[in-house]
Motif scaffolding. Sequence first.
Motif, PDB file in Angstrom:
ATOM      1  N   ASP A   4       0.848  -1.192   0.000  1.00  0.00           N
ATOM      2  CA  ASP A   4       0.000   0.000   0.000  1.00  0.00           C
ATOM      3  C   ASP A   4       0.882   1.240   0.000  1.00  0.00           C
ATOM      4  O   ASP A   4       1.294   1.726   1.050  1.00  0.00           O
ATOM      5  CB  ASP A   4      -0.929   0.008   1.216  1.00  0.00           C
ATOM      6  CG  ASP A   4      -1.899   1.173   1.205  1.00  0.00           C
ATOM      7  OD1 ASP A   4      -1.960   1.902   0.188  1.00  0.00           O
ATOM      8  OD2 ASP A   4      -2.605   1.363   2.201  1.00  0.00           O
ATOM      9  N   ASP A   5       1.173   1.739  -1.184  1.00  0.00           N
ATOM     10  CA  ASP A   5       2.051   2.897  -1.311  1.00  0.00           C
ATOM     11  C   ASP A   5       1.451   4.150  -0.689  1.00  0.00           C
ATOM     12  O   ASP A   5       2.173   5.062  -0.303  1.00  0.00           O
ATOM     13  CB  ASP A   5       2.366   3.165  -2.786  1.00  0.00           C
ATOM     14  CG  ASP A   5       3.320   2.144  -3.369  1.00  0.00           C
ATOM     15  OD1 ASP A   5       4.105   1.566  -2.602  1.00  0.00           O
ATOM     16  OD2 ASP A   5       3.277   1.940  -4.591  1.00  0.00           O
ATOM     17  N   PRO A  30       3.151   6.362  -9.028  1.00  0.00           N
ATOM     18  CA  PRO A  30       2.080   5.360  -9.109  1.00  0.00           C
ATOM     19  C   PRO A  30       2.341   4.348 -10.218  1.00  0.00           C
ATOM     20  O   PRO A  30       2.824   4.693 -11.294  1.00  0.00           O
ATOM     21  CB  PRO A  30       0.831   6.189  -9.403  1.00  0.00           C
ATOM     22  CG  PRO A  30       1.331   7.478  -9.936  1.00  0.00           C
ATOM     23  CD  PRO A  30       2.705   7.697  -9.408  1.00  0.00           C
ATOM     24  N   GLU A  35      -3.896   3.887  -8.786  1.00  0.00           N
ATOM     25  CA  GLU A  35      -3.013   4.464  -7.775  1.00  0.00           C
ATOM     26  C   GLU A  35      -2.806   5.954  -8.024  1.00  0.00           C
ATOM     27  O   GLU A  35      -2.746   6.744  -7.087  1.00  0.00           O
ATOM     28  CB  GLU A  35      -1.672   3.743  -7.761  1.00  0.00           C
ATOM     29  CG  GLU A  35      -1.741   2.340  -7.204  1.00  0.00           C
ATOM     30  CD  GLU A  35      -0.430   1.590  -7.345  1.00  0.00           C
ATOM     31  OE1 GLU A  35       0.519   2.118  -7.967  1.00  0.00           O
ATOM     32  OE2 GLU A  35      -0.359   0.462  -6.831  1.00  0.00           O
ATOM     33  N   ASP A  38      -6.030   7.725  -6.878  1.00  0.00           N
ATOM     34  CA  ASP A  38      -6.099   7.762  -5.412  1.00  0.00           C
ATOM     35  C   ASP A  38      -5.127   8.779  -4.837  1.00  0.00           C
ATOM     36  O   ASP A  38      -5.463   9.516  -3.905  1.00  0.00           O
ATOM     37  CB  ASP A  38      -5.808   6.379  -4.830  1.00  0.00           C
ATOM     38  CG  ASP A  38      -6.930   5.390  -5.084  1.00  0.00           C
ATOM     39  OD1 ASP A  38      -8.051   5.818  -5.453  1.00  0.00           O
ATOM     40  OD2 ASP A  38      -6.683   4.176  -4.916  1.00  0.00           O
ATOM     41  N   ARG A  39      -3.924   8.836  -5.395  1.00  0.00           N
ATOM     42  CA  ARG A  39      -2.944   9.819  -4.937  1.00  0.00           C
ATOM     43  C   ARG A  39      -3.454  11.233  -5.186  1.00  0.00           C
ATOM     44  O   ARG A  39      -3.400  12.100  -4.304  1.00  0.00           O
ATOM     45  CB  ARG A  39      -1.616   9.614  -5.662  1.00  0.00           C
ATOM     46  CG  ARG A  39      -0.544  10.593  -5.183  1.00  0.00           C
ATOM     47  CD  ARG A  39       0.561  10.776  -6.169  1.00  0.00           C
ATOM     48  NE  ARG A  39       0.010  11.222  -7.449  1.00  0.00           N
ATOM     49  CZ  ARG A  39       0.655  11.131  -8.579  1.00  0.00           C
ATOM     50  NH1 ARG A  39       1.855  10.601  -8.647  1.00  0.00           N
ATOM     51  NH2 ARG A  39       0.107  11.570  -9.704  1.00  0.00           N
TER      52      ARG A  39
END
Length: 84
Positions: A4-5, A30, A35, A38-39
Amino acid sequence: MELDDLFSVRNLFWLGNYSAALDEAQQLVPGTDRESIDRDVFVYRCYIAQGKGEKVISSVVESASTDILAVKLFAQYMTQPQQR
């Protein structure tokens, strides 16, 4: 990439450390479109929390993902109380 970055970005956001969350998010690379979205959602939410909602409104284009458009609507709600 780790599992989970965005963990540290989420954690810093929920702790209210928006500047650190922005710094952490900008360092992430990402791996997928999901991703990236989400970022970007957390980046824009940090700007809103810092009172920079106008920056979000001007940055988000109408062709953006539904998630990001929802954040734009939230920014409009927060920055334009006379239109509530």
